[in-house]
Design an enzyme around this catalytic site. Structure first.
Site, PDB file in Angstrom:
ATOM      1  N   TYR A   3       1.842  -8.396   7.168  1.00 60.86           N
ATOM      2  CA  TYR A   3       2.233  -7.003   7.418  1.00 60.86           C
ATOM      3  C   TYR A   3       1.229  -6.371   8.388  1.00 60.86           C
ATOM      4  O   TYR A   3       0.018  -6.551   8.242  1.00 60.86           O
ATOM      5  CB  TYR A   3       2.254  -6.273   6.079  1.00 60.86           C
ATOM      6  CG  TYR A   3       2.561  -4.804   6.181  1.00 60.86           C
ATOM      7  CD1 TYR A   3       3.837  -4.384   6.527  1.00 60.86           C
ATOM      8  CD2 TYR A   3       1.587  -3.851   5.937  1.00 60.86           C
ATOM      9  CE1 TYR A   3       4.124  -3.029   6.623  1.00 60.86           C
ATOM     10  CE2 TYR A   3       1.877  -2.502   6.027  1.00 60.86           C
ATOM     11  CZ  TYR A   3       3.143  -2.094   6.371  1.00 60.86           C
ATOM     12  OH  TYR A   3       3.432  -0.767   6.467  1.00 60.86           O
ATOM     13  N   LYS A   6       8.781  -1.035  -1.483  1.00 60.63           N
ATOM     14  CA  LYS A   6       9.907  -1.810  -0.976  1.00 60.63           C
ATOM     15  C   LYS A   6      10.884  -2.142  -2.122  1.00 60.63           C
ATOM     16  O   LYS A   6      11.393  -1.241  -2.739  1.00 60.63           O
ATOM     17  CB  LYS A   6       9.389  -3.044  -0.251  1.00 60.63           C
ATOM     18  CG  LYS A   6       8.168  -2.767   0.669  1.00 60.63           C
ATOM     19  CD  LYS A   6       8.504  -1.843   1.837  1.00 60.63           C
ATOM     20  CE  LYS A   6       7.246  -1.302   2.552  1.00 60.63           C
ATOM     21  NZ  LYS A   6       6.277  -2.316   2.971  1.00 60.63           N
ATOM     22  N   ASP A  49       0.660 -11.656  -1.531  1.00 62.44           N
ATOM     23  CA  ASP A  49       1.453 -10.450  -1.365  1.00 62.44           C
ATOM     24  C   ASP A  49       2.910 -10.842  -1.633  1.00 62.44           C
ATOM     25  O   ASP A  49       3.530 -11.565  -0.849  1.00 62.44           O
ATOM     26  CB  ASP A  49       1.263  -9.901   0.060  1.00 62.44           C
ATOM     27  CG  ASP A  49       2.037  -8.600   0.301  1.00 62.44           C
ATOM     28  OD1 ASP A  49       3.073  -8.397  -0.364  1.00 62.44           O
ATOM     29  OD2 ASP A  49       1.617  -7.819   1.162  1.00 62.44           O
ATOM     30  N   ARG A  58      -7.005  10.399 -13.503  1.00 63.42           N
ATOM     31  CA  ARG A  58      -7.379   9.390 -12.498  1.00 63.42           C
ATOM     32  C   ARG A  58      -7.734   8.083 -13.207  1.00 63.42           C
ATOM     33  O   ARG A  58      -7.410   7.000 -12.756  1.00 63.42           O
ATOM     34  CB  ARG A  58      -8.546   9.868 -11.622  1.00 63.42           C
ATOM     35  CG  ARG A  58      -9.126   8.764 -10.742  1.00 63.42           C
ATOM     36  CD  ARG A  58      -9.898   9.248  -9.521  1.00 63.42           C
ATOM     37  NE  ARG A  58     -10.713  10.405  -9.750  1.00 63.42           N
ATOM     38  CZ  ARG A  58     -11.879  10.421 -10.435  1.00 63.42           C
ATOM     39  NH1 ARG A  58     -12.360   9.308 -10.948  1.00 63.42           N
ATOM     40  NH2 ARG A  58     -12.542  11.534 -10.596  1.00 63.42           N
TER      41      ARG A  58
HETATM   42  C1  LIG Z   1       4.912  -2.290   3.407  1.00 65.60           C
HETATM   43  C2  LIG Z   1       4.078  -3.467   3.110  1.00 65.60           C
HETATM   44  C3  LIG Z   1       2.730  -3.330   2.753  1.00 65.60           C
HETATM   45  C4  LIG Z   1       2.022  -1.987   2.742  1.00 65.60           C
HETATM   46  O1  LIG Z   1       2.490  -1.181   1.719  1.00 65.60           O
HETATM   47  P1  LIG Z   1       2.571   0.438   1.758  1.00 65.60           P
HETATM   48  O2  LIG Z   1       3.213   0.739   0.453  1.00 65.60           O
HETATM   49  O3  LIG Z   1       3.356   0.825   2.954  1.00 65.60           O
HETATM   50  O4  LIG Z   1       1.155   0.918   1.844  1.00 65.60           O
HETATM   51  C5  LIG Z   1       2.026  -4.478   2.445  1.00 65.60           C
HETATM   52  N1  LIG Z   1       2.615  -5.695   2.485  1.00 65.60           N
HETATM   53  C6  LIG Z   1       3.897  -5.860   2.815  1.00 65.60           C
HETATM   54  C7  LIG Z   1       4.488  -7.226   2.848  1.00 65.60           C
HETATM   55  C8  LIG Z   1       4.675  -4.759   3.142  1.00 65.60           C
HETATM   56  O5  LIG Z   1       5.963  -4.930   3.505  1.00 65.60           O
END
Ligand SMILES: *Cc1c(COP(=O)(O)O)cnc(C)c1O
Length: 393
Positions: free
Chosen positions: A108, A205, A180, A56
């Site tokens: 998001y 993604k 982000d 961890r």
């Molecule tokens: C999918 C997404 C998230 C969240 O991520 P997870 O891996 O699904 O927890 C945050 N920001 C953006 C822009 C996303 O497309």
């Protein structure tokens, strides 16, 4: 990475994708990073370990991945998490009760939910606003504002916010800017170089790119912040498994070539969509009709692989369109090799209150495409099937 003959030339991103953070295994010489599944590590004596004591807190496979993440964002440090939402939540654990956050209005859905439903309980207050005009960000700052949070390009409206200008405003106020960078990836946008304190990712993604891992990351060059984030990572424990770390390392090797193809196909499809009579408007930062086009040209290396567009005919037409597609899967998420199409109002952005959706322009006719790596002509043919079905709806 092995040392190069020309030490003065830094490795380019495409090379870092393949090598950064990774070394041939010192025991067997394995070129690909081994998956070290062990939860614990033998010590020569109490406290005398080889850099790892418990998985961890630290793990060799995760270490390699964090090295790669850091290099790609031009950061000194990267901290890996078990999901993008775990990265977001862990970042917000840097705050305390009474702190205020300014958040881009078009984030998001899951990020909105963390602010709106989870962090509120702990006395962390958030204001959502359109950051297209940096002066509005400056006006919205409060003495208690500790963090500015943005997504650019935003989701699903693909708005572009000025990272350098907003970083400057945040810095003067003594607040952090977190960007982000999921939609752009480090291949197309480098938030830290533009002045952001932290880059945040859902590596689920484009970074992993094959829709088979959930993961997240934070990158920063601030030593003190990185130390706090590593502490939160091991204390709270929202860590990715060694197997997932290996999968992302594998996915990242092709990030540069994948992003090239995503952008090339999305550019062509966006232009094609804009000429369709059934299309009300296309939102794609690569189009000159896009409000943020000039800014995107300045701060990005490419407009990305995501397209949103408004189909005439309301919900009936949208549903018929999505149902008729055979290559594009009707699914949430984005950034994989396969093309996806979705309906933000019903799917990804259902957690937003209806009036907030309306204010953003997320209506019944809005569709979002994640343009994959299939043949671009095949994708166009598939969308044509959708248009034909929408006409008869
Ligand atoms: C999918 C997404 C998230 C969240 O991520 P997870 O891996 O699904 O927890 C945050 N920001 C953006 C822009 C996303 O497309």
């Amino acid at each position: 990475m092995s040392s190069s003959n020309d030490a003065s030339r830094p490795a380019s991103l495409a090379t870092l994708c393949i090598h950064a953070g990774q070394h041939p295994d010192p025991i067997h010489g394995a070129v690909m990073t081994p998956i070290v599944l062990s939860s614990t590590f033998a010590q020569d004596g109490p406290g005398a370990h080889k850099g790892f004591d418990y998985s961890r807190a630290g793990n060799p496979t995760r270490d390699a991945l964090e090295g790669c993440y850091a290099a790609l964002e031009g950061a000194k440090h990267a901290i890996a998490f078990g999901s993008g939402c775990a990265a977001t939540t862990s970042l917000l654990l840097l705050l305390k009760s009474g702190d205020h956050v300014l958040v881009g209005d078009d984030v998001y859905g899951g990020t909105f939910r963390i602010f709106d439903k989870v962090m509120k309980q702990f006395g962390i207050d958030a204001t959502f606003l359109d950051m297209s005009d940096p002066a509005k960000v400056k006006e919205a700052l409060r003495p208690s504002t500790k963090l500015v949070w943005m997504e650019t390009p935003s989701n699903p409206m693909l708005k572009i916010f000025d990272i350098a200008a907003i970083a400057d405003i945040a810095k003067k106020h003594g607040a952090w800017l977190a960007v982000d960078n999921t939609f752009a990836t480090p291949m197309l946008q480098q938030p830290l170089a533009l002045g952001a304190t932290m880059a945040v990712h859902s590596v689920t993604k484009y970074m992993n790119g094959h829709s088979d891992v959930i993961g997240g990351a934070i990158m920063t060059s601030d030593d003190a912040l990185a130390e706090r984030l590593h502490f939160i990572q091991k204390s709270v424990g929202a860590v990715p498994s060694p197997f997932d770390c290996y999968m992302v390392l594998r996915g990242l090797k092709t990030l540069a070539v994948r992003m090239d193809r995503h952008v090339a196909s999305a550019r062509t499809l966006a232009t094609w969509l804009e000429a369709r009579p059934q299309v009300e408007r296309v939102l794609y930062p690569g189009l000159t009709s896009h409000k943020g086009h000039a800014l995107a040209e300045r701060q990005m290396m490419g407009p990305g692989g995501m397209i949103s567009f408004e189909l005439r005919g309301g919900l009936g037409a949208s549903a018929a369109f999505l149902k008729a597609l055979r290559i594009f899967a009707c699914a949430e998420s984005l950034g994989g090799v396969e093309s996806l199409a979705e309906h933000p109002a019903i799917m990804t952005h259902a957690s937003l209150p209806a009036d907030a959706r309306r204010a953003l322009g997320i209506g019944d006719g809005l569709l979002r495409l994640s343009v994959g790596l299939e043949d671009e002509g095949d994708l166009r043919g598939d969308l044509d099937r959708g248009f034909a079905a929408a006409k008869n709806a």
